[in-house]
Structure formats: structure tokens, C-alpha cells
Design an enzyme around this catalytic site. Structure first.
Site, mmCIF file in Angstrom:
data_model
loop_
_atom_site.group_PDB
_atom_site.id
_atom_site.type_symbol
_atom_site.label_atom_id
_atom_site.label_comp_id
_atom_site.label_asym_id
_atom_site.label_seq_id
_atom_site.Cartn_x
_atom_site.Cartn_y
_atom_site.Cartn_z
ATOM 1 N N LYS A 1 2.132 -3.563 7.099
ATOM 2 C CA LYS A 1 2.191 -3.789 5.647
ATOM 3 C C LYS A 1 3.634 -3.689 5.134
ATOM 4 O O LYS A 1 3.995 -4.350 4.166
ATOM 5 C CB LYS A 1 1.300 -2.782 4.918
ATOM 6 C CG LYS A 1 -0.183 -3.126 4.986
ATOM 7 C CD LYS A 1 -0.520 -4.240 4.010
ATOM 8 C CE LYS A 1 -2.015 -4.525 3.974
ATOM 9 N NZ LYS A 1 -2.370 -5.563 3.002
ATOM 10 N N TYR B 1 -1.113 -0.004 10.870
ATOM 11 C CA TYR B 1 -1.448 -0.686 9.605
ATOM 12 C C TYR B 1 -0.282 -0.601 8.631
ATOM 13 O O TYR B 1 0.165 -1.605 8.068
ATOM 14 C CB TYR B 1 -2.707 -0.028 9.002
ATOM 15 C CG TYR B 1 -2.969 -0.397 7.550
ATOM 16 C CD1 TYR B 1 -3.572 -1.615 7.225
ATOM 17 C CD2 TYR B 1 -2.617 0.467 6.507
ATOM 18 C CE1 TYR B 1 -3.809 -1.961 5.890
ATOM 19 C CE2 TYR B 1 -2.848 0.123 5.188
ATOM 20 C CZ TYR B 1 -3.446 -1.087 4.885
ATOM 21 O OH TYR B 1 -3.674 -1.414 3.560
ATOM 22 N N THR C 1 0.801 -1.234 0.000
ATOM 23 C CA THR C 1 0.000 0.000 0.000
ATOM 24 C C THR C 1 0.834 1.284 0.000
ATOM 25 O O THR C 1 1.939 1.331 0.565
ATOM 26 C CB THR C 1 -0.911 0.014 1.262
ATOM 27 O OG1 THR C 1 -1.408 1.340 1.469
ATOM 28 C CG2 THR C 1 -0.145 -0.377 2.526
ATOM 29 N N GLU D 1 0.234 3.618 1.808
ATOM 30 C CA GLU D 1 0.366 4.063 3.204
ATOM 31 C C GLU D 1 1.784 3.853 3.720
ATOM 32 O O GLU D 1 2.204 4.477 4.690
ATOM 33 C CB GLU D 1 -0.619 3.312 4.101
ATOM 34 C CG GLU D 1 -2.066 3.739 3.952
ATOM 35 C CD GLU D 1 -2.317 5.163 4.396
ATOM 36 O OE1 GLU D 1 -2.115 5.464 5.569
ATOM 37 O OE2 GLU D 1 -2.715 5.990 3.560
#
Ligand code: NDP
Ligand code: GDR
Length: 337
Positions: free
Chosen positions: A154, A150, A126, A128
Site C-alpha cells: 500500500k 499488505y 491506509t 497500516e
């Protein structure tokens, strides 16, 4: 013989679109599904593919379960889309998120390594991971700076994927995907929260839509386009990591303004950063306001990706414009009500 694929997270937004795409490509599709008291097959049903996929019990936290599923199915390709995917909630369940989104990637890669290292593997990484951005626009070479439990989890999954590729020569790809939305997006994410809230107001509802940081900016594409990029990564001769994005960035307010226009509101925004408000120009009615409850402890303010490598090596380009995405989502929620 038909090619077999296993999709983890088939009940999610991307799982449903990817299942549809793989079926169109002639695959036999298996979908990992975890046991819950209610079976959430509505996305697969909306796309008309629910009875064309084979559902298998699949719990990412349970190593023995992963091994037996892969042994039984013997897929040529595995797409790991399953995750606790909501950034906001990851601050409340950080170790759980680390287990599901991070450690589980190692569980899966090791299961593949032991059973058949020839199985091709896609990991749902991601944008992010760029978090507090170190370079604009972001590419596959931009340094990472995750800003949530998160994103940290990841990032572990991303590097594990790279490591299994380099250590064992496995065809393992990490897709660094920027936000992608659709009418099948979960209702807690900002785009769908907005289109559901606006549709309710347009149908006469009275509840003002409350949001967090409306000045956050994202590179927003359509999930239908992005799953094609995932599939292309696994068809390439050489495994690699790819950014999938549109190359454009827009604020939450821009998304809301275009979605509102599709259901008949003309939004006028006012107020300082932390307390913004939007009214409908014609009626003066308050449509949106900010509520501190929806702000995050650490925020990713701006993301914009450069998808040049995916275009050049995979021939992948996103087909849906930002305006078309906003309109499609708003109209879908209007017609659902
Ligand atoms: P969703 O939240 O819609 O779907 C997540 C899926 O994971 C659901 O099918 C869910 O099952 C499943 N799942 C969650 N926990 C487990 C578990 N412990 N065991 C088995 N299955 C589990 O996500 P999206 O479809 O939007 O995203 C797909 C993937 O891509 C995710 O990994 C996400 O983090 C990542 N990603 C998404 C982006 C986006 O913009 N959408 C951008 C970049 C990455 P259930 O239905 O039972 O809850
Ligand atoms: P994101 O998506 O965190 O980018 O993660 P989300 O839609 O939750 O937030 C996007 C931005 O909007 C701001 N925001 C709000 N967000 C939510 N959910 N609710 C609100 O009321 C609200 N108001 C403002 C957020 O602060 C943020 O800046 C998604 C997920 O799909 C991840 O799994 C994926 O990895 C990334 O996209 C890329």
C-alpha cells in the site's frame, strides 16, 4: 449530463457504501467486478443499490483489461478500492498482495495518464502504513513504518499516487484511512468476527469466540462516514493526501465489551496478554478466549489518527460514535441470524 464514476472493488464494504453515496449525489455509477464462480453482490443488495449500478468486468492484474474498461466508460472519477485487503493473509501471500495492492496502482495510474490525465483518481491508502508508529497521533506528515506485506504494498501505491500528481499534474489523491467498519464488513476482520460470534452465542450457540491480540488498539470509524470523505477529496480544487480518522483509539477488548452488552452479555476479562479470557458476569459462561493461531508475525499495536486537515480543508467530520458503531454491528448480526 450525469457525472460518471468508476469504483474498483464495488463488491467490498467501502465499494457498496460509496456506490450508494455517489448515486445519492446523482452520479452514473460503474463498478469493476472480477470474474468468480459466485457473484458477491450481497452488500449492494442490502443497501438496495444492486440494480442501479453498471457492473463491468475488471481485473486489476490485467493491464489490457484496465485500459479497455476506462476507454469504454470514460469516467470523470475513478475510486481505486479494490485490493487484497486482509493484513493477516498478506503474510501468507506476500508477492500476490504486492502485485494487487501495489503494482496495480501503477497500472491504473498509467492507464489514466495515457487515456485521459484529466480523470480524477482516488487511491485507498491506509493507516497500516504508519505501522510501528513514529508519532502520536498520526497525521499526513508522520513518517511511515509498514509492518506487513499488505502495508508495504500500500505504501508503494501511496507514493505512486503522489508521484503521478507531481509528475503530470494529475488530480490524484491518497486517502490515508484508519479502520472503518460496518455491518457490511468482511467476516475475517476482527470487529465483524466478534459481532458474528457474539450473535451466535447470544442465540444459544456453544462455540467460544477465539481471537488473537485482544489488546491491539485501533481508531475505529463507520464506513458510511468515510466514503463521504473519499468523495470530498475528489471534489476539492486541489488534489492532496488526507487522513480520515476519528481521533479516538480503543482496544479490541473494548469493542468486544460494548458489542457484547448490545446482545445481553456483561464481559469480565482476565489473564495475561497472550492468553486473555472473557466470561459473562451473570452466567459465568466463557465467551471469548485467545488462540495463538490468530496472532500476526509482526503486529501494529496502536493507531490513532488526527483528522484535522480533512476537517479544515474538506469540512469532513465522522458522524458515528464508537459506541454507536459497536451497537449497530452487533444488532445487525443478531437480526441476520
Ligand atoms: P474489501 O476487502 O471489503 O473489498 C475489496 C474489494 O476488492 C472487493 O470488491 C474485491 O472483489 C476487490 N478485489 C480484490 N482483488 C481484486 C482484483 N485482483 N481485481 C479486481 N478486484 C479485486 O475491502 P474494504 O471495502 O474494506 O476496503 C476498500 C479499500 O480500502 C481496500 O483497498 C483496503 O485495502 C482499503 N482500506 C480499508 C480500510 C478499512 O478499514 N476498511 C482502511 C484503509 C484502507 P471480490 O468481491 O471479488 O473479492
Ligand atoms: P487491520 O484489521 O489489520 O487493522 O486491517 P483487523 O480487523 O484484521 O485487525 C485489527 C486488529 O485486531 C487484532 N486481532 C484480530 N484480527 C483479526 N482479523 N482476527 C482476530 O481474531 C483478531 N484478534 C485480534 C489484529 O491483530 C489487529 O491488531 C484493516 C483492513 O481493513 C485493512 O485493509 C486496512 O488497511 C486497515 O484495517 C486500516
Amino acid at each position: 449530463m450525469m457525472k460518471r464514476a468508476l469504483i474498483t472493488g464495488i463488491t467490498g464494504q467501502d465499494g457498496a457504501y460509496l456506490a450508494q453515496h455517489l448515486l445519492q449525489q446523482g452520479y452514473e455509477v460503474y463498478g469493476g467486478i472480477r470474474r468468480t464462480s459466485t457473484r458477491a453482490l450481497w452488500r449492494l443488495e442490502e443497501l438496495g443499490v444492486a440494480d442501479r449500478v453498471n457492473l463491468v468486468d475488471f481485473e486489476l492484474l490485467e493491464t489490457t483489461n484496465l485500459i479497455s474498461a476506462i476507454r469504454e466508460i470514460r469516467p470523470a472519477e475513478i475510486y481505486n478500492l479494490a485490493a487484497q485487503s486482509f493484513v493477516g493473509v498478506s503474510f501468507k501471500v506476500p508477492t500476490f498482495t504486492g502485485d494487487v495492492d501495489g503494482l496495480s496502482v501503477a497500472r491504473l495510474l498509467e492507464a489514466i495518464h495515457v487515456i485521459d490525465p484529466g480523470i480524477r483518481f482516488y487511491q485507498a491508502s491506509t493507516s497500516e502504513m504508519f505501522g510501528k508508529i513514529q508519532q502520536t497521533p498520526q497525521t499526513e506528515l508522520t513518517p511511515f513504518y509498514p509492518r506487513s506485506p499488505y502495508a508495504v504494498a500500500k505504501l508503494y501505491g501511496h507514493w505512486m499516487t503522489v508521484n503521478y500528481r507531481e509528475a503530470y499534474g494529475m488530480h490524484a489523491c491518497s486517502g490515508i484511512l484508519f479502520n472503518h467498519e460496518s455491518p457490511l464488513r468482511g467476516s475475517e476482520f476482527v470487529t465483524r468476527k466478534i459481532t458474528m460470534g457474539l450473535a451466535a452465542l447470544a442465540k444459544g450457540g456453544k462455540t467460544v469466540l477465539e481471537l488473537g491480540n485482544t489488546l491491539a488498539s485501533r481508531d475505529w470509524g463507520h464506513a458510511r462516514d468515510y466514503v463521504v470523505g473519499m468523495w470530498k477529496m475528489l471534489q476539492a480544487d486541489v488534489a492532496d493526501d488526507f487522513v480520515l480518522s476519528t481521533g479516538e483509539t480503543h482496544t479490541v477488548e473494548e469493542f468486544a465489551t460494548l458489542a457484547a452488552a448490545a446482545v445481553g452479555f456483561e464481559l469480565i476479562w482476565e489473564g495475561e496478554g497472550g492468553s486473555r479470557k472473557a466470561r459473562d458476569r451473570k452466567t459465568g459462561k466463557e465467551i471469548i478466549r485467545t488462540n495463538p493461531e490468530f496472532f500476526r508475525p509482526a503486529e501494529v499495536d496502536l493507531l490513532i489518527g488526527n483528522p484535522a486537515k480533512a476537517k479544515e480543508r474538506l469540512g469532513w467530520v465522522p458522524a458515528t460514535s464508537f459506541a454507536a458503531l459497536c451497537e449497530e454491528m452487533a444488532l445487525a448480526d443478531m437480526s441476520r441470524l
